[in-house]
Design a protein around this motif. Structure first.
Motif, PDB file in Angstrom:
ATOM      1  N   ALA A  70       0.918  -1.147   0.025  1.00 37.21           N
ATOM      2  CA  ALA A  70      -0.057   0.102  -0.212  1.00 37.21           C
ATOM      3  C   ALA A  70       0.683   1.113   0.071  1.00 37.21           C
ATOM      4  N   LEU A  71       0.219   2.232  -0.670  1.00 37.26           N
ATOM      5  CA  LEU A  71       1.101   3.571  -0.551  1.00 37.26           C
ATOM      6  C   LEU A  71      -0.037   4.594   0.039  1.00 37.26           C
ATOM      7  N   LEU A  72       0.257   5.366   1.120  1.00 38.49           N
ATOM      8  CA  LEU A  72      -0.769   5.952   1.811  1.00 38.49           C
ATOM      9  C   LEU A  72      -0.277   7.513   1.588  1.00 38.49           C
ATOM     10  N   PHE A  73      -1.068   8.471   1.325  1.00 38.01           N
ATOM     11  CA  PHE A  73      -0.594   9.596   0.996  1.00 38.01           C
ATOM     12  C   PHE A  73      -0.538  10.741   2.132  1.00 38.01           C
ATOM     13  N   THR A  74       0.368  11.511   2.410  1.00 35.68           N
ATOM     14  CA  THR A  74       0.493  12.310   3.418  1.00 35.68           C
ATOM     15  C   THR A  74       1.120  13.642   2.956  1.00 35.68           C
ATOM     16  N   SER A  75       1.368  14.818   3.544  1.00 30.57           N
ATOM     17  CA  SER A  75       1.957  15.955   2.937  1.00 30.57           C
ATOM     18  C   SER A  75       3.174  16.418   3.597  1.00 30.57           C
ATOM     19  N   GLY A  76       4.096  16.933   3.220  1.00 31.59           N
ATOM     20  CA  GLY A  76       5.360  17.536   4.024  1.00 31.59           C
ATOM     21  C   GLY A  76       5.450  18.973   3.773  1.00 31.59           C
ATOM     22  N   SER A  77       6.286  19.505   4.442  1.00 27.96           N
ATOM     23  CA  SER A  77       6.536  20.983   4.722  1.00 27.96           C
ATOM     24  C   SER A  77       6.673  21.924   3.351  1.00 27.96           C
ATOM     25  N   THR A  78       7.091  20.976   2.037  1.00 30.95           N
ATOM     26  CA  THR A  78       7.596  21.406   0.883  1.00 30.95           C
ATOM     27  C   THR A  78       6.305  21.777   0.003  1.00 30.95           C
ATOM     28  N   GLY A  79       5.133  21.150   0.384  1.00 36.75           N
ATOM     29  CA  GLY A  79       3.602  21.298  -0.213  1.00 36.75           C
ATOM     30  C   GLY A  79       3.670  20.161  -1.376  1.00 36.75           C
ATOM     31  N   ALA A  80       4.692  19.180  -1.582  1.00 40.45           N
ATOM     32  CA  ALA A  80       4.370  18.296  -2.540  1.00 40.45           C
ATOM     33  C   ALA A  80       3.873  17.084  -1.633  1.00 40.45           C
ATOM     34  N   PRO A  81       2.675  16.403  -1.847  1.00 38.13           N
ATOM     35  CA  PRO A  81       2.476  15.194  -1.103  1.00 38.13           C
ATOM     36  C   PRO A  81       3.367  13.965  -1.396  1.00 38.13           C
ATOM     37  N   LYS A  82       3.347  13.298  -0.221  1.00 35.15           N
ATOM     38  CA  LYS A  82       4.140  11.995  -0.463  1.00 35.15           C
ATOM     39  C   LYS A  82       3.422  10.972  -0.191  1.00 35.15           C
ATOM     40  N   ALA A  83       3.991   9.812  -0.728  1.00 37.67           N
ATOM     41  CA  ALA A  83       3.368   8.459  -0.426  1.00 37.67           C
ATOM     42  C   ALA A  83       4.007   7.562   0.494  1.00 37.67           C
ATOM     43  N   VAL A  84       3.376   7.340   1.468  1.00 37.95           N
ATOM     44  CA  VAL A  84       4.175   6.520   2.564  1.00 37.95           C
ATOM     45  C   VAL A  84       3.967   5.009   2.340  1.00 37.95           C
ATOM     46  N   MET A  85       5.282   4.437   2.138  1.00 37.41           N
ATOM     47  CA  MET A  85       5.487   2.803   1.724  1.00 37.41           C
ATOM     48  C   MET A  85       4.856   1.879   2.832  1.00 37.41           C
ATOM     49  N   CYS A  86       4.100   0.953   2.651  1.00 35.14           N
ATOM     50  CA  CYS A  86       3.689   0.163   3.479  1.00 35.14           C
ATOM     51  C   CYS A  86       3.668  -1.352   2.815  1.00 35.14           C
ATOM     52  N   SER A  87       4.829  -2.280   3.395  1.00 35.77           N
ATOM     53  CA  SER A  87       4.889  -3.580   2.730  1.00 35.77           C
ATOM     54  C   SER A  87       3.710  -4.442   3.180  1.00 35.77           C
ATOM     55  N   THR A  88       3.527  -5.468   2.845  1.00 38.20           N
ATOM     56  CA  THR A  88       2.663  -6.517   3.309  1.00 38.20           C
ATOM     57  C   THR A  88       2.778  -7.180   4.591  1.00 38.20           C
ATOM     58  N   GLY A  89       4.474  -7.296   4.755  1.00 42.44           N
ATOM     59  CA  GLY A  89       4.873  -7.577   6.162  1.00 42.44           C
ATOM     60  C   GLY A  89       4.702  -6.495   7.263  1.00 42.44           C
ATOM     61  N   ARG A  90       4.653  -5.300   6.912  1.00 45.19           N
ATOM     62  CA  ARG A  90       4.565  -4.176   7.793  1.00 45.19           C
ATOM     63  C   ARG A  90       3.071  -4.086   8.149  1.00 45.19           C
ATOM     64  N   LEU A  91       2.140  -4.611   7.389  1.00 47.23           N
ATOM     65  CA  LEU A  91       0.628  -4.740   7.669  1.00 47.23           C
ATOM     66  C   LEU A  91       0.396  -5.671   8.445  1.00 47.23           C
ATOM     67  N   ALA A  92       1.057  -6.683   8.078  1.00 46.06           N
ATOM     68  CA  ALA A  92       0.952  -8.018   9.267  1.00 46.06           C
ATOM     69  C   ALA A  92       1.465  -7.677  10.203  1.00 46.06           C
ATOM     70  N   MET A  93       2.405  -7.164  10.696  1.00 42.98           N
ATOM     71  CA  MET A  93       2.981  -6.974  11.935  1.00 42.98           C
ATOM     72  C   MET A  93       1.853  -5.944  12.539  1.00 42.98           C
ATOM     73  N   LEU A  94       1.585  -4.765  12.165  1.00 44.39           N
ATOM     74  CA  LEU A  94       0.717  -3.771  12.684  1.00 44.39           C
ATOM     75  C   LEU A  94      -0.592  -4.626  12.997  1.00 44.39           C
ATOM     76  N   GLY A  95      -1.152  -5.107  12.251  1.00 37.09           N
ATOM     77  CA  GLY A  95      -2.562  -5.844  12.626  1.00 37.09           C
ATOM     78  C   GLY A  95      -2.101  -6.986  14.027  1.00 37.09           C
ATOM     79  N   THR A  96      -0.582  -7.361  14.027  1.00 36.97           N
ATOM     80  CA  THR A  96      -0.610  -8.072  15.247  1.00 36.97           C
ATOM     81  C   THR A  96      -0.531  -7.341  16.473  1.00 36.97           C
ATOM     82  N   ILE A  97       0.269  -6.205  16.276  1.00 33.55           N
ATOM     83  CA  ILE A  97       0.682  -5.545  17.821  1.00 33.55           C
ATOM     84  C   ILE A  97      -0.385  -4.627  17.826  1.00 33.55           C
ATOM     85  N   ASN A  98      -1.488  -4.231  17.025  1.00 35.28           N
ATOM     86  CA  ASN A  98      -2.415  -3.121  17.257  1.00 35.28           C
ATOM     87  C   ASN A  98      -3.527  -3.849  17.527  1.00 35.28           C
TER      88      ASN A  98
END
Length: 572
Positions: free
Chosen positions: A174-202
């Motif tokens: 997954a790519l999840l949009f956010t915004s930084g101080s420069t005004g250009a939106p950035k897409a945060v990278m989330c691997s399938t392993g990270r989402l599995a880990m977050l589901g486990t600990i959250n």
């Protein structure tokens, strides 16, 4: 059990007849949910073959189909996300509050090969330049169309299975949009392993018979990380609303039998603005979790619903987590999470002195104690911004993750929030930057110079304020400005200013740059020609889009809101 990928979590649910998804009048068991997701996985696998030429030259980690999802919360969103975790492709949560050129820029910047949307989304995309300079064509599929129903029918009965890419924890899910101080939106990278880990600990002590209710947008990390992934991991029920509704919250919680809800920021304030009802004490809620609610709103929610909300400070990047504990002071963020080596650093990277408080509880050494909230070993936890090494490098410096937010820490290791660095603005938990808003307001007839910056909201987050210097001889027309803000096609839904200050001369630095710190200190409280959108009804007043002079009576009413919630109207 620790799962390596999110697809593995879903496969475990493929024979589970516990209720999985509740949406409006529809119901799916987990077995049915995974079966429907497998159909989407088959479609995505076909598209992967069809569009292979489009992503063949990308860096290896990005050499997968990129599917943008431009939808409100609806089952199709979850089916596609889950299908992607089985097919080993990448989904992009496209923010539907973006408009025009900004929306097109978001899509081009993440190499979308396909966009799945609905009839309303098709209209938003109409006429936009979606392809990058290579000229690749972005295919758009309308889930409201007969063609989409034909695709589903053609792949009916597809068996749940994981591709080789889906079994790799490093595959970008997954790519999840956010915004930084420069005004250009950035897409945060989330691997399938990270989402599995977050589901486990959250999972937050969720149990099999719990019902996790979420009305937060799925294109944000909050809904995915704090609600859907944990529900899938536990195998409890996930209930979803198409779009947040303050008046619909209590009926939904009662209707679905929700035991857990997640929220962001002002969601609680909107809920509490509804008339108090006896049914609030008759829900089955036992866990309420979110971010950024004021101490007043947390206490009021606990009084009315009988459940005290839990909170944590964090972001989609995942580099810093700070959570409230039972003994956390009401106005503090809390203490660093497990495995989080959080510190407050100055501009040279040195740790700031601990906060000292005066007899009234005020911060006595703000100049020394306030610095950037950082995690000294957090760089490994942030997977980076998509195709933006420069922006990633601003966050990850060596082993240190830099949040970009300001804070301070007391002698008991309790952290406090002190504002944001740069030009970031956060309204209703939507992050954006001042630059794009300034570019829009600069089009208003008669504007000579415009500056946009955040001022604190009475409850949480920010309000947008604009300082405008008009051309000589031009007077400000609040009615025309109201109409202008309503009708700009690229004006984000949270971008319109709440306050406008008309300047005779814009303050500038020695290098002739606009002195925004000076403007933020003036806020809207200093004397002058100031206008406010929606009058005193800053909370729940978005239906009133008219700008009116900030009279003394309105000023006093707004200041009372700040006093009630323990906040100050001046910027940091």
């Amino acid at each position: 059990m620790r799962h390596q990928t999110f697809g593995e979590i879903l496969l475990e649910r493929s024979s589970d007849d516990n209720p999985g998804l509740l949406f409006e009048d529809a119901r799916w068991t987990w077995r049915e949910f995974v079966a429907d997701s497998a159909i989407r996985a088959a479609i995505l696998s076909d598209w992967s073959a069809t569009h292979a030429h489009a992503y063949a030259d990308r860096p290896e980690r990005f050499r997968h189909l990129h599917v943008g999802i431009l939808l409100e919360n609806e089952p199709e969103y979850l089916f596609l996300l889950s299908g992607a975790s089985m097919a080993g492709v990448t989904v992009i949560g496209i923010n539907p509050t973006r408009r025009g050129a900004e929306l097109a820029s978001d899509i081009r910047g993440v190499d979308c090969d396909v966009i799945v949307t609905d009839t309303e989304g098709v209209a938003l995309l109409d006429g936009l330049a979606l392809s990058d300079e290579t000229g690749g064509v972005v295919a758009v599929h309308d889930v409201d169309s007969a063609d989409w129903q034909g695709l589903l029918a053609a792949h009916a009965g597809a068996a749940p299975r994981l591709t080789d890419a889906a079994r790799d924890p490093d595959t970008l899910l997954a790519l999840l949009f956010t915004s930084g101080s420069t005004g250009a939106p950035k897409a945060v990278m989330c691997s399938t392993g990270r989402l599995a880990m977050l589901g486990t600990i959250n999972y937050r002590n969720l149990e099999l018979d719990d019902v996790a209710y979420s009305a937060m947008p799925m294109f944000h990390g909050n809904a995915m990380f704090a609600a859907f992934a944990p529900a899938a991991f536990v195998g409890c029920t996930f209930a979803m609303r198409r779009k947040f509704s303050a008046s619909g919250f209590l009926p939904d919680v009662l209707r679905f039998g929700a035991t857990y809800v997640n929220y962001v920021g002002r969601s609680l304030s909107y809920i509490l603005a509804q008339p108090e009802r006896p049914e609030e004490k008759q829900t089955e809620l036992r866990i309420v979790f979110g971010t950024e609610a004021s101490a007043h709103d947390r206490a009021e929610f606990a009084r009315r619903f009988g459940v005290e909300p839990g909170e944590s400070y964090g972001s989609s990047e995942g580099g810093v987590v700070i959570g409230r504990t039972p003994d956390t002071p009401p106005d503090a963020l809390g203490v660093a999470g497990a495995h989080m080596n959080v510190a407050i650093l100055d501009e040279e990277g040195n740790e700031c002195p601990r906060a000292e408080f005066d007899a009234d509880g005020g911060l006595a050494n703000a100049g020394e104690a306030i610095g950037e909230i950082c995690n000294l070993t957090g760089a490994a936890m942030f997977e980076g911004y998509y195709r933006s090494p420069e922006a990633t490098a601003e966050r990850n410096i060596g082993e240190v993750y830099h949040s970009g937010d300001l804070g301070y820490r007391d002698a008991e290791d309790v952290f406090y929030f002190a504002g944001r660095s740069g030009d970031k603005i956060r309204v209703d938990s939507e992050n954006f930057s001042a630059g794009p808003v300034e570019r829009i307001l600069d089009r208003f007839p008669g504007v000579l110079v415009v500056a946009v910056y955040p001022v604190p909201d009475p409850r949480t987050g920010d309000q947008v304020m604009a300082a405008i210097q008009l051309e000589p001889g031009v007077t400000f027309d609040p009615a025309a400005f109201s109409e202008f803000c309503r009708t700009q096609p690229d004006m984000g839904t949270k971008w319109a200013p709440r306050f406008v200050r008309i300047m005779d001369t814009m303050p500038v630095t020695a290098t002739r740059k606009i002195a925004k710190p000076s403007l933020r200190r003036q806020s809207w409280t200093e004397p002058g020609e100031v206008y406010v959108r929606g009058g005193a009804a800053l909370v729940g007043g978005d239906d009133d889009d008219e700008f009116r002079p900030l009279t003394s009576a309105v000023r006093d009413s707004v200041l009372e809101q700040y006093r009630l919630h323990g906040r100050q109207p001046q910027g940091v």
